[in-house]
Design an enzyme around this catalytic site. Structure first.
Site, mmCIF file in Angstrom:
data_model
loop_
_atom_site.group_PDB
_atom_site.id
_atom_site.type_symbol
_atom_site.label_atom_id
_atom_site.label_comp_id
_atom_site.label_asym_id
_atom_site.label_seq_id
_atom_site.Cartn_x
_atom_site.Cartn_y
_atom_site.Cartn_z
ATOM 1 N N LYS A 179 1.019 -1.322 0.079
ATOM 2 C CA LYS A 179 -0.016 -0.022 0.168
ATOM 3 C C LYS A 179 0.925 1.051 -0.077
ATOM 4 C CE LYS A 179 -3.339 2.430 2.544
ATOM 5 N NZ LYS A 179 -4.371 2.425 3.776
ATOM 6 N N GLU A 198 -4.781 -6.607 14.961
ATOM 7 C CA GLU A 198 -4.127 -5.436 14.292
ATOM 8 C C GLU A 198 -5.400 -4.269 14.418
ATOM 9 O OE1 GLU A 198 -2.669 -4.442 10.337
ATOM 10 O OE2 GLU A 198 -0.781 -4.487 11.154
ATOM 11 N N GLY A 216 -4.796 -1.652 4.983
ATOM 12 C CA GLY A 216 -3.928 -2.762 4.565
ATOM 13 C C GLY A 216 -4.590 -3.913 4.806
ATOM 14 N N ARG A 217 -5.112 -4.432 6.039
ATOM 15 C CA ARG A 217 -5.914 -5.799 6.233
ATOM 16 C C ARG A 217 -7.475 -5.957 5.673
ATOM 17 N NH1 ARG A 217 -4.801 -2.416 10.354
ATOM 18 N NH2 ARG A 217 -6.392 -1.730 11.496
ATOM 19 N N HIS A 224 -4.944 -33.225 16.881
ATOM 20 C CA HIS A 224 -3.805 -34.038 17.331
ATOM 21 C C HIS A 224 -2.669 -33.209 18.002
ATOM 22 C CE1 HIS A 224 -5.707 -37.568 15.883
ATOM 23 N NE2 HIS A 224 -6.432 -36.598 15.037
ATOM 24 N N LYS A 244 9.653 -0.724 14.078
ATOM 25 C CA LYS A 244 10.297 -0.219 12.825
ATOM 26 C C LYS A 244 11.111 0.605 13.030
ATOM 27 C CE LYS A 244 5.891 -0.714 10.043
ATOM 28 N NZ LYS A 244 4.930 -0.064 9.272
ATOM 29 N N GLU A 248 10.622 -4.849 4.492
ATOM 30 C CA GLU A 248 10.601 -6.001 3.972
ATOM 31 C C GLU A 248 10.344 -6.240 2.678
ATOM 32 O OE1 GLU A 248 9.154 -5.018 6.717
ATOM 33 O OE2 GLU A 248 8.921 -6.333 8.360
HETATM 34 O O1 F6P Z 1 3.131 -2.748 9.750
HETATM 35 C C1 F6P Z 1 1.767 -3.003 9.474
HETATM 36 C C2 F6P Z 1 1.363 -2.849 8.304
HETATM 37 O O2 F6P Z 1 1.132 -1.482 8.216
HETATM 38 C C3 F6P Z 1 0.205 -3.562 7.815
HETATM 39 O O3 F6P Z 1 -1.181 -2.805 8.458
HETATM 40 C C4 F6P Z 1 -0.026 -3.656 6.394
HETATM 41 O O4 F6P Z 1 -0.928 -4.833 5.967
HETATM 42 C C5 F6P Z 1 1.401 -4.038 6.346
HETATM 43 O O5 F6P Z 1 2.191 -3.579 7.174
HETATM 44 C C6 F6P Z 1 2.061 -3.819 4.672
HETATM 45 O O6 F6P Z 1 2.127 -2.450 4.394
HETATM 46 P P1 F6P Z 1 2.078 -1.987 3.116
HETATM 47 O O7 F6P Z 1 1.156 -2.755 2.440
HETATM 48 O O8 F6P Z 1 2.088 -0.626 3.037
HETATM 49 O O9 F6P Z 1 3.518 -2.645 2.594
#
Ligand code: F6P
Length: 522
Positions: free
Chosen positions: A208, A351, A265-266, A382, A491, A214
């Site tokens: 987003k 979240e 995002g979620r 199990h 972060k 990452e």
């Molecule tokens: O760090 C949490 C978050 O902001 C989530 O809410 C989101 O889904 C994820 O990181 C990834 O964010 P982006 O889509 O901006 O890379």
């Protein structure tokens, strides 16, 4: 409208009294003995989902009080404000409109519900983007040269598409392989890359913000690998799914599909972030997925609270968390394709509602999001079901079962269904045994969600149901379910620590972090 905080409503006090008088000693077996109509009273249909709530520690009187709590805390007004496009994500000054992504182009409900001046234009933009994304998805499906699609994203930019592609495996186009790389741990990307050839791979960089460390690290490494392997046509082999098109262009990706800041995002699997799913199941499958969710949106927006499934589930969550004091919920999908469903729900619930202050920043004196955890059945049986049946803590379980299997292996599906029914039954009925070790206390609550089949439409409806139920509990708790400030500190600190891993400078660090860093730098 300023809603009344739940613990300051008359209904909250009445629920506390109800818990003390009958709630804490509620006996499910007795409730079924006394009421032959209990199953009918506590089960209901909703689009694509049948829900049996009857094995929950609740009676009609308590449910009435919970509905009253919803009214007194302004859940309906809050819901209507969301569907009207008001900026209910107050800490980020954003509207919350993921539901618009699944609204048909000419929805008769739109003008009536909308106070958002530009809603019709926004819907038009949504459909223009959707059409472009689906056309791209179809082109990739028919492009025999592309065999591997690699989604690089994390959190909502990974869990939604990954969960859905796995869940709808029976609908996935043969001949395409889907890979999901989320972790900054290079082992993950390296393991995927060694199975790929640049000329047959499409990388989707899903973020987003297009700033998540990452994702950016993995995307840079993927691009470097692509070029090192002789790949040249970035426009053909890389696409970006993002609200930050400028950053994607700067990164060197010209093929982009955008979305908007009012999609959390979620909650973004319905947007361009859903592209891997659209490639997997095709444009018409993706439209079915959106349509299933839209049907649930209409249910949530229009059905009276007492028959409104997201409302009933969200209120049950409040009852368990704040009155019974249960701190977790186990998610038990009895379908192996739903293997990432528990992880998806973890982000959605924890979240969204893992907050300790209300929407005004005032500390909350009551518990909020429970811990969600689980595995597909029968595997969980199990592993940890021992604790669910005989442990000291009561954990409400939420089963999902699917009537029609997507395979034709004889015997398996009946055995699976027999197990899910038996587990829900065993949790409730228990087994008396004087010896102690073989005693099952029973009276352990569960909810049973039943789908006719696991299809794009039913999955869409199930996920929208879960989104709205999280909305309801978050709304009762008076918090902002749509921000996630709690992920920021880690972060910031990671940046500082990363530099120290090179310099080995431990100045100003706490003794534990300093000690560990020194060992890693030695
Ligand atoms: O760090 C949490 C978050 O902001 C989530 O809410 C989101 O889904 C994820 O990181 C990834 O964010 P982006 O889509 O901006 O890379």
């Amino acid at each position: 409208m300023t809603p009344t905080r739940c613990d300051r409503t008359p209904a909250w006090g009445a629920l506390q009294a109800a818990y003390q008088t009958q709630g804490r000693a509620f006996d499910l077996r007795r409730a079924f003995d006394l009421d032959a109509g209990r199953f009918e009273a506590f089960s209901q249909g909703a689009p694509h989902v049948f829900a049996d709530l009857s094995k929950n520690l609740i009676d009609a009187g308590t449910e009435q009080l919970l509905l009253e709590l919803a009214r007194q805390t302004g859940v309906e007004q809050h819901r209507d404000a969301m569907f009207a496009g008001e900026k209910i994500n107050t800490t980020e000054q954003r509207a919350v409109m993921h539901w618009l992504l699944r609204t048909p182009p000419a929805d008769p409900a739109m003008p009536a519900q909308s106070v958002h001046r530009h809603m019709a234009e926004t819907l038009h933009e949504v459909h223009t983007t959707l059409d472009a994304m689906l056309a791209f998805a179809e082109a990739v499906r028919f492009d025999a040269a592309i065999t591997d699609i690699v989604n690089i994203g994390i959190g909502g930019s990974d869990l939604g598409p990954q969960m859905a592609v796995l869940a709808l495996d029976a609908f996935v186009l043969p001949g395409k392989r889907f890979h999901f790389v989320s972790n900054v741990d290079g082992h993950e990307l390296a393991a995927v890359l060694k199975r790929l050839k640049p000329q047959s791979t499409l990388f989707l960089v899903a973020s987003k913000t297009f700033t998540t460390i990452e994702t950016m690290t993995n995307a840079r490494s993927a691009k470097a690998w692509f070029e090192a392997q002789g790949g040249t046509d970035i426009a053909r082999h890389f696409a970006a799914l993002t609200t930050n098109v400028a950053a994607a262009n700067k990164f060197g990706i010209s093929t982009t599909f955008g979305f908007w800041d009012w999609v959390g995002g979620r909650y973004s699997v319905w947007s361009a972030i859903g592209l891997p799913l659209a490639i997997a199941i095709g444009a018409s499958g993706f439209r079915d997925f959106l349509a299933g969710a839209h049907a649930m949106d209409r249910h949530f927006a229009t059905v009276p609270l007492a028959q409104n499934l997201p409302v009933r589930l969200g209120l049950l969550d409040v009852w368990y968390r704040n009155f019974h004091g249960f701190t977790s919920r186990s998610i038990a999908p009895y379908h192996s394709a739903l293997k990432r469903y528990p992880a998806y729900l973890q982000q959605l619930e924890m979240e969204s509602n893992g907050k300790r202050v209300d929407a005004h920043g005032e500390a909350l004196p009551y518990g909020t999001a429970p811990v969600l955890w689980g595995e597909p059945g029968t595997n969980g049986q199990h592993a940890y079901f021992q604790m669910l049946h005989q442990g000291t803590d009561v954990v409400p379980v939420e089963f999902v079962a699917v009537k029609q299997p997507a395979h034709d292996l004889p015997g398996h599906h009946d055995l699976l269904l027999a197990n899910v029914l038996a587990q829900a039954q065993a949790l409730m009925v228990g087994q008396a045994d004087v010896g102690g070790h073989k005693n099952f206390p029973g009276n352990r609550p569960s909810t049973f969600l039943l789908l006719d089949e696991l299809s794009p439409a039913s999955l869409g409806a199930l996920i929208a149901l879960q989104e709205h139920r999280v909305f309801v509990s978050g709304s009762v708790w008076g918090l902002n379910s749509f921000d996630q400030w709690g992920v920021e500190l880690g972060k910031v600190l990671a940046k500082d620590v990363q530099a120290r891993l090179t310099s080995a400078d431990v100045t100003g660090l706490d003794a534990s972090t300093a000690g560990l860093l020194a060992r890693l730098c030695a």
